[in-house]
Design an enzyme around this catalytic site. Structure first.
Site, PDB file in Angstrom:
ATOM      1  N   SER A  12       0.856  -1.198   0.000  1.00 31.77           N
ATOM      2  CA  SER A  12       0.000   0.000   0.000  1.00 31.77           C
ATOM      3  C   SER A  12       0.881   1.232   0.000  1.00 31.77           C
ATOM      4  O   SER A  12       1.675   1.434   0.935  1.00 31.77           O
ATOM      5  CB  SER A  12      -0.887   0.008   1.239  1.00 31.77           C
ATOM      6  N   HIS A  37      -1.156  -1.342  -4.378  1.00 25.32           N
ATOM      7  CA  HIS A  37      -2.430  -1.010  -3.730  1.00 25.32           C
ATOM      8  C   HIS A  37      -2.470   0.490  -3.446  1.00 25.32           C
ATOM      9  O   HIS A  37      -1.556   1.045  -2.816  1.00 25.32           O
ATOM     10  CB  HIS A  37      -2.543  -1.810  -2.437  1.00 25.32           C
ATOM     11  N   ASP A  39      -4.640   3.608  -1.884  1.00 23.79           N
ATOM     12  CA  ASP A  39      -5.706   3.909  -0.923  1.00 23.79           C
ATOM     13  C   ASP A  39      -6.248   5.321  -1.112  1.00 23.79           C
ATOM     14  O   ASP A  39      -5.545   6.302  -0.856  1.00 23.79           O
ATOM     15  CB  ASP A  39      -5.173   3.758   0.511  1.00 23.79           C
ATOM     16  N   MET A  41      -8.916   8.048   0.135  1.00 18.31           N
ATOM     17  CA  MET A  41      -9.730   8.375   1.321  1.00 18.31           C
ATOM     18  C   MET A  41     -10.296   9.781   1.192  1.00 18.31           C
ATOM     19  O   MET A  41      -9.614  10.680   0.691  1.00 18.31           O
ATOM     20  CB  MET A  41      -8.872   8.310   2.582  1.00 18.31           C
ATOM     21  N   HIS A  70      -8.327   1.121  -3.972  1.00 19.49           N
ATOM     22  CA  HIS A  70      -9.236   0.884  -2.847  1.00 19.49           C
ATOM     23  C   HIS A  70      -9.911   2.206  -2.501  1.00 19.49           C
ATOM     24  O   HIS A  70      -9.268   3.120  -1.960  1.00 19.49           O
ATOM     25  CB  HIS A  70      -8.400   0.352  -1.666  1.00 19.49           C
ATOM     26  N   MET A  72     -12.091   4.377  -0.355  1.00 20.44           N
ATOM     27  CA  MET A  72     -12.726   4.573   0.954  1.00 20.44           C
ATOM     28  C   MET A  72     -13.434   5.920   0.882  1.00 20.44           C
ATOM     29  O   MET A  72     -13.024   6.893   1.544  1.00 20.44           O
ATOM     30  CB  MET A  72     -11.652   4.521   2.054  1.00 20.44           C
ATOM     31  N   MET A 141     -11.271  -6.218   5.460  1.00 20.59           N
ATOM     32  CA  MET A 141     -10.473  -5.252   6.226  1.00 20.59           C
ATOM     33  C   MET A 141     -10.128  -5.879   7.575  1.00 20.59           C
ATOM     34  O   MET A 141     -11.026  -6.263   8.337  1.00 20.59           O
ATOM     35  CB  MET A 141     -11.253  -3.959   6.456  1.00 20.59           C
ATOM     36  N   ASP A 177      -6.552  -6.592   4.011  1.00 24.20           N
ATOM     37  CA  ASP A 177      -6.005  -5.240   4.098  1.00 24.20           C
ATOM     38  C   ASP A 177      -5.975  -4.769   5.546  1.00 24.20           C
ATOM     39  O   ASP A 177      -7.024  -4.552   6.163  1.00 24.20           O
ATOM     40  CB  ASP A 177      -6.866  -4.292   3.241  1.00 24.20           C
TER      41      ASP A 177
HETATM   42  C1  DX5 Z   1      -6.180   1.256   5.644  1.00 20.56           C
HETATM   43  C2  DX5 Z   1      -5.680   0.999   4.232  1.00 20.56           C
HETATM   44  C3  DX5 Z   1      -4.586   0.009   4.141  1.00 20.56           C
HETATM   45  C4  DX5 Z   1      -3.360   0.392   4.906  1.00 20.56           C
HETATM   46  C5  DX5 Z   1      -2.651  -0.828   5.330  1.00 20.56           C
HETATM   47  O1  DX5 Z   1      -7.293   2.044   5.599  1.00 20.56           O
HETATM   48  O2  DX5 Z   1      -6.741   0.554   3.420  1.00 20.56           O
HETATM   49  O3  DX5 Z   1      -4.283  -0.314   2.799  1.00 20.56           O
HETATM   50  O4  DX5 Z   1      -2.502   1.228   4.202  1.00 20.56           O
HETATM   51  O5  DX5 Z   1      -1.573  -0.436   6.104  1.00 20.56           O
HETATM   52  P1  DX5 Z   1      -0.818  -1.412   7.085  1.00 20.56           P
HETATM   53  O6  DX5 Z   1      -0.295  -2.545   6.250  1.00 20.56           O
HETATM   54  O7  DX5 Z   1       0.261  -0.546   7.625  1.00 20.56           O
HETATM   55  O8  DX5 Z   1      -1.806  -1.867   8.109  1.00 20.56           O
HETATM   56 ZN    ZN Z   2      -6.360  -0.341   1.401  1.00 15.86          ZN
END
Ligand code: DX5
Ligand code: ZN
Length: 236
Positions: A12, A37, A39, A41, A70, A72, A141, A177
């Site tokens: 990620s 990956h 993320d 947000m 991903h 969010m 998750m 994840d």
């Molecule tokens: C959390 C993200 C993950 C996150 C994982 O909301 O969707 O992808 O970056 O990070 P680690 O591996 O550090 O838990």
């Molecule tokens: Zn993620």
């Protein structure tokens, strides 16, 4: 993108240097990751903000393999076209992000991209049952979404096992994840997961100028995960 159930490590970039995404993506691929990956947000669905489709489009040329986006964000439907146009290979929306998840998955498939559905730790898998024909990936998750570096929530391992049984022979990936490390990876792989997202556990100790630790971290997760599979087959 052809389907296979081999273990895939998906770093990620939430844990990467935000001023250096292009170089970070090239570095993790050169160091042996399978997917990248990404993320996204929105500060609304989750209590943190990252970036949107323009950033995804900017980093796309730096990724040779699969760009796994991903989302969010809520609402999600108005932005699906933009993330598809930005070059995402997989677009994952959250089950909790809106009332019309079936429509969301149809819209993702409609762009020609692979459709993923993410489940927060408190969400049961029952709602997935009637969506299986529209799914290419289910993301379990194993932390509450929003931040990297959180502790793996162990109760999710049973959820992965139940989901794996529900999926049967269908070509649907199970992605994990949150909190994935060489210690937690074997638990979820033994339960049926094949895509392991890892942020802090991949990027720790390295940088674009010193990427070798990325490779060592990826190999440590992969080795632990594959050992769990070998152990499982040996026990049969
Ligand atoms: C959390 C993200 C993950 C996150 C994982 O909301 O969707 O992808 O970056 O990070 P680690 O591996 O550090 O838990
Ligand atoms: Zn993620």
């Amino acid at each position: 993108m052809t389907f296979d159930r081999r273990i895939k490590i998906a770093p990620s970039i939430l844990s990467a240097d935000f001023a250096n995404f292009g170089a970070e993506c090239r570095a993790i691929e050169a160091q042996g990751c399978d997917w990248v990956h990404v993320d996204v947000m929105d500060g609304h669905f989750v209590p943190n903000l990252t970036f949107g489709p323009a950033t995804c489009a900017a980093i796309r040329p730096h990724i040779k393999g699969v760009m796994d986006v991903h989302l969010m964000i809520a609402p999600v439907d108005p932005y699906i076209e933009a993330f598809a146009a930005a070059g995402a290979d997989v677009i994952t929306a959250h089950l909790e992000a809106g009332p019309h998840v079936h429509r969301t998955l149809q819209a993702i498939r409609g762009t020609g991209r692979k459709a993923g559905l993410a489940l927060n730790p408190g969400t049961p898998i029952g709602a997935v049952e009637h969506l299986l024909d529209l799914l290419d990936l289910v993301c379990v998750m194993t932390v509450n979404p929003g931040f990297g570096g959180q502790k793996f929530i162990e109760s999710q391992v049973d959820k992965v096992r139940a989901l794996r049984a529900m999926i049967g022979d269908r070509p649907i990936h199970i992605e994990i994840d949150g909190g994935v490390t060489p210690e937690t990876a074997p638990l979820v792989v033994a339960a049926g997961a094949d895509v392991l997202v890892a942020g802090s556990a991949v990027f720790k100790g390295g940088s674009v100028d010193n990427p070798a630790p990325y490779g060592a971290n990826i190999r440590a997760i992969r080795t632990a995960a594959e050992a769990a599979l070998a152990h499982q087959f040996a026990a049969k």
